[in-house]
Enzyme design. Structure first.
Site, PDB file in Angstrom:
ATOM      1  N   GLU A   1      37.924  37.900 -11.415  1.00 15.61           N
ATOM      2  CA  GLU A   1      38.703  39.050 -11.870  1.00 15.61           C
ATOM      3  C   GLU A   1      39.690  39.331 -10.746  1.00 15.61           C
ATOM      4  O   GLU A   1      39.276  39.604  -9.619  1.00 15.61           O
ATOM      5  CB  GLU A   1      37.802  40.260 -12.104  1.00 15.61           C
ATOM      6  CG  GLU A   1      38.557  41.412 -12.759  1.00 15.61           C
ATOM      7  CD  GLU A   1      37.942  42.776 -12.495  1.00 15.61           C
ATOM      8  OE1 GLU A   1      38.181  43.691 -13.287  1.00 15.61           O
ATOM      9  OE2 GLU A   1      37.239  42.945 -11.474  1.00 15.61           O
TER      10      GLU A   1
ATOM     11  N   ASP B   1      27.716  38.002 -14.167  1.00 16.64           N
ATOM     12  CA  ASP B   1      28.698  38.744 -13.383  1.00 16.64           C
ATOM     13  C   ASP B   1      28.275  38.675 -11.917  1.00 16.64           C
ATOM     14  O   ASP B   1      27.104  38.872 -11.595  1.00 16.64           O
ATOM     15  CB  ASP B   1      28.709  40.219 -13.845  1.00 16.64           C
ATOM     16  CG  ASP B   1      30.113  40.754 -14.008  1.00 16.64           C
ATOM     17  OD1 ASP B   1      30.859  40.712 -13.025  1.00 16.64           O
ATOM     18  OD2 ASP B   1      30.449  41.206 -15.120  1.00 16.64           O
TER      19      ASP B   1
ATOM     20  N   ASP C   1      33.594  39.697 -10.063  1.00 16.42           N
ATOM     21  CA  ASP C   1      34.144  41.047 -10.066  1.00 16.42           C
ATOM     22  C   ASP C   1      35.103  41.289  -8.894  1.00 16.42           C
ATOM     23  O   ASP C   1      34.759  40.974  -7.748  1.00 16.42           O
ATOM     24  CB  ASP C   1      32.961  42.027  -9.971  1.00 16.42           C
ATOM     25  CG  ASP C   1      33.357  43.446 -10.251  1.00 16.42           C
ATOM     26  OD1 ASP C   1      33.798  43.720 -11.381  1.00 16.42           O
ATOM     27  OD2 ASP C   1      33.220  44.297  -9.345  1.00 16.42           O
TER      28      ASP C   1
ATOM     29  N   HIS D   1      35.224  45.390 -21.142  1.00 19.61           N
ATOM     30  CA  HIS D   1      34.531  46.657 -20.914  1.00 19.61           C
ATOM     31  C   HIS D   1      35.357  47.666 -20.117  1.00 19.61           C
ATOM     32  O   HIS D   1      34.926  48.805 -19.955  1.00 19.61           O
ATOM     33  CB  HIS D   1      33.214  46.374 -20.188  1.00 19.61           C
ATOM     34  CG  HIS D   1      33.448  45.758 -18.834  1.00 19.61           C
ATOM     35  ND1 HIS D   1      33.975  44.494 -18.672  1.00 19.61           N
ATOM     36  CD2 HIS D   1      33.278  46.246 -17.590  1.00 19.61           C
ATOM     37  CE1 HIS D   1      34.105  44.248 -17.383  1.00 19.61           C
ATOM     38  NE2 HIS D   1      33.686  45.287 -16.701  1.00 19.61           N
ATOM     39  N   ASP D   2      36.516  47.258 -19.606  1.00 22.84           N
ATOM     40  CA  ASP D   2      37.356  48.173 -18.826  1.00 22.84           C
ATOM     41  C   ASP D   2      38.576  48.663 -19.590  1.00 22.84           C
ATOM     42  O   ASP D   2      39.331  49.491 -19.073  1.00 22.84           O
ATOM     43  CB  ASP D   2      37.850  47.471 -17.550  1.00 22.84           C
ATOM     44  CG  ASP D   2      36.728  47.224 -16.561  1.00 22.84           C
ATOM     45  OD1 ASP D   2      35.781  48.034 -16.517  1.00 22.84           O
ATOM     46  OD2 ASP D   2      36.805  46.212 -15.835  1.00 22.84           O
TER      47      ASP D   2
HETATM   48  C1  GLC Z   1      35.609  45.648 -12.084  1.00 23.15           C
HETATM   49  C2  GLC Z   1      34.712  45.860 -13.273  1.00 23.15           C
HETATM   50  C3  GLC Z   1      34.597  47.321 -13.540  1.00 23.15           C
HETATM   51  C4  GLC Z   1      33.991  47.977 -12.326  1.00 23.15           C
HETATM   52  C5  GLC Z   1      34.749  47.639 -11.061  1.00 23.15           C
HETATM   53  C6  GLC Z   1      33.939  47.965  -9.841  1.00 23.15           C
HETATM   54  O1  GLC Z   1      36.893  46.033 -12.319  1.00 23.15           O
HETATM   55  O2  GLC Z   1      35.160  45.137 -14.366  1.00 23.15           O
HETATM   56  O3  GLC Z   1      33.861  47.609 -14.682  1.00 23.15           O
HETATM   57  O4  GLC Z   1      33.958  49.355 -12.506  1.00 23.15           O
HETATM   58  O5  GLC Z   1      35.070  46.284 -10.968  1.00 23.15           O
HETATM   59  O6  GLC Z   1      32.860  47.082  -9.733  1.00 23.15           O
END
Ligand code: GLC
Length: 564
Positions: free
Chosen positions: A258, A102, A204, A333-334
């Site tokens: 992402e 990540d 991320d 995980h979200d």
């Molecule tokens: C992304 C991650 C998430 C995190 C956020 C801030 O969306 O997947 O888990 O809380 O970024 O880093």
């Protein structure tokens, strides 16, 4: 004639995402660790997956479970050491598994040395690593924050009488990409990991990195729906291209961004090969399907519709049919567990719906991403009390509602379906205490249904388990290049019970039928003609109908046929 399919390892690979905190504890502190992953490498290999994506394992005070990094070149002490990391990577290489890390560089932790320096004085050499708004200019223009109780992304810092920007928690200050030194730091740390032999990055909230540093007042239209505003910063693509030129182009690696807030019409700006930016990204159209308008974490009142589900996937597939490449995921995980969200986790329908969803991901174009536990059909934990939650997102939204005198019961009911902790409960390995995850009390409560067959050991022994279906279906994808690269065509577009599509390549054609219904259904495929349908795989018994283009499907049945 062979069609030109531009083969790549990251297109053909199947990804297995691990949330290290929840995978396997070996030290007895209730928190998963790198040695735990090492211990389970043979299991992971046995699934048939090719690539592991590890959620952040870097040094972090864990305000947001590792998404607040205080040292990009060190391993979080709870998870182990760099020696453990090197052992993990070597163990993976030995087994032919690739590793994607990540990359969290929209923000760092406020405990990162850069920020510690930055906040010291206005003329500190690191001042310009972050976004500061001097208080003498007045209150800064509104910016929203995800994890702030007041949803205010500006935090006043007395030391220098200025506000700093944090689109996530106050402990996650946004890095200032507009400063070339920051970009160079990022490229250097990426090289550091590539030189170690890492095979790629999941980036991320990469769509948020570029900001208009004048911080103009936001247009009215963004009120409440600020994600698209954050996602389309003026220099985003310049930075991605520069990153590609400076680092990515030197290695044979995989990149997946992402990209919340990136709409379909902008997709190719990220992944058109000729632009040399990223390989693929995660869009959020599906994740928004059952959510209230503009609300990432609040369920919609109305149930989602299968025709909409199909439309999302058909539209995105069309974008990548000629250029670029897509990614496929149903949970991470979200977001809550896929079988509870898109399938049906009742005893009756759990097996079929978990395997049906696996069949879906593994028969679509685009790289499939599975999340640990999905291979055994792990379900939402459905906590009822706020004290059970660990996630800053749930806890701080709870505080906001409390402060505003909002409806706490409605909030807790929502979190039961929508909370991120649903997907973060410990991996269910066996029937021993704490599901074999840890000898100590786990950091997040284990889902009790590990005792009722939702665990890897029990399913290992059972030929017709979700786990063993997963392995079979993985093999089906590997054996059929058509399922990876073939053309996708939707059949039955308006059917609300069954999702059907064909995949075709080099004169080979397959029909995929997926029931999303709790009832038996029959479908007739009229749009295409074929003389024979030969079954490749199904998660349930097949009942011949006597007609070649008529299919009877049991509740949540999935079936793939080769057509002649
Ligand atoms: C992304 C991650 C998430 C995190 C956020 C801030 O969306 O997947 O888990 O809380 O970024 O880093």
């Amino acid at each position: 004639m062979k069609e030109d399919i531009n083969r790549k390892w990251w297109k053909e690979g199947i990804v297995y995402q691990i949330y290290p905190r929840s995978f396997q504890d070996t030290t007895g502190n209730g928190v998963g660790d790198l040695q735990g992953i090492i211990q389970r490498l043979d299991y992971i290999k046995s699934l048939g997956v090719d690539i592991i994506w590890l959620n952040p394992v870097y040094e972090s005070p864990n305000d947001d479970n590792g998404y607040d990094i205080s040292d990009y070149r060190n391993i979080m002490s709870e998870f182990g050491t760099m020696t453990d990391f090197d052992e993990l990577l070597a163990g993976m290489k030995q087994r032919g598994l690739k590793l994607v890390m990540d990359l969290v560089v929209n923000h760092s932790s406020d405990e990162h040395r850069w920020f510690q320096e930055s906040r010291k004085s206005r003329d500190n050499p690191y001042r310009d690593y972050y976004h500061w708004w001097p208080a003498e200019k007045g209150t800064p223009p509104k910016r929203w924050s995800f994890f702030d109780v007041e949803s205010n992304a500006w935090k006043y810092d007395e030391q220098t009488d200025a506000y700093y920007l944090h689109c996530f928690s106050v402990k996650q200050p946004d890095l200032k990409w507009e400063n070339p030194k920051v970009r160079q730091e990022v490229y250097d740390l990426m090289e550091f990991w590539f030189e170690k032999g890492v095979d790629g990055f999941r980036m991320d909230v990469i769509s948020f990195i570029s900001k208009d540093t004048n911080f103009p007042e936001l247009p009215e239209s963004y009120n409440g729906e600020f994600i698209p505003f954050y996602s389309n910063g003026p220099k985003l693509h310049d930075y991605l291209r520069e990153m590609n030129r400076s680092v990515l182009s030197k290695y044979n690696v995989m990149t997946v961004g992402e990209a919340p807030g990136v709409s379909i019409d902008r997709a190719l700006e990220f992944v058109d090969e000729d632009r040399e930016e990223l390989n693929m990204f995660f869009h959020f159209d599906l994740m928004e399907l059952d959510r209230a308008q503009g609300e990432t974490f609040t369920m919609a009142k109305e149930p989602w519709k299968l025709t909409e589900f199909k439309k999302i996937h058909s539209n995105w597939d069309a974008v990548f049919a000629k250029k670029g490449w897509g990614s496929m995921f149903l949970n991470n995980h979200d977001f809550p567990r896929s079988v509870s969200r898109w399938g049906n986790d009742s005893r009756t329908h759990w097996y079929n719906s978990a395997t049906m969803l696996q069949t879906f991901l593994l028969s679509m174009r685009g790289t499939p991403f599975f999340y640990y536990g999905e291979e055994i059909g792990m379900t939402n934990v459905k906590f009822t009390k706020i004290s059970e939650y660990q996630d800053i997102n749930t806890i701080n939204r709870y505080k906001t509602i409390q402060q505003n005198g909002g409806d706490i019961d409605a909030f807790l009911a929502n979190e039961k379906d929508a909370s991120r902790d649903n997907a973060r409960t410990p991996m269910q390995w066996d029937t021993s205490e704490n599901s074999g995850f840890s000898k100590a009390k786990p950091w997040l409560r284990v889902n009790e249904n590990y005792k009722e067959g939702i665990n890897a050991a029990t399913q290992e022994e059972d030929k017709s388990s979700v786990l063993n279906y997963f392995r079979k279906m993985v093999q089906v994808r590997k054996d059929h290049l058509t399922l990876i690269y073939g053309n996708y065509e939707l059949v039955l577009p308006s059917n609300e019970q069954v999702y059907g599509y064909t995949r075709s390549l080099d004169q080979k054609k397959y029909l995929v039928l997926l029931s999303f219904s709790t009832k038996k259904t029959t479908v007739k495929i009229d749009e295409i003609s074929f003389e024979k349908a030969e079954l490749i795989i199904s998660n349930d018994d097949i009942y011949p109908t006597g007609e070649v283009n008529r299919f009877e499907l049991m509740p949540y049945q999935a079936a793939i046929y080769k057509l002649f």
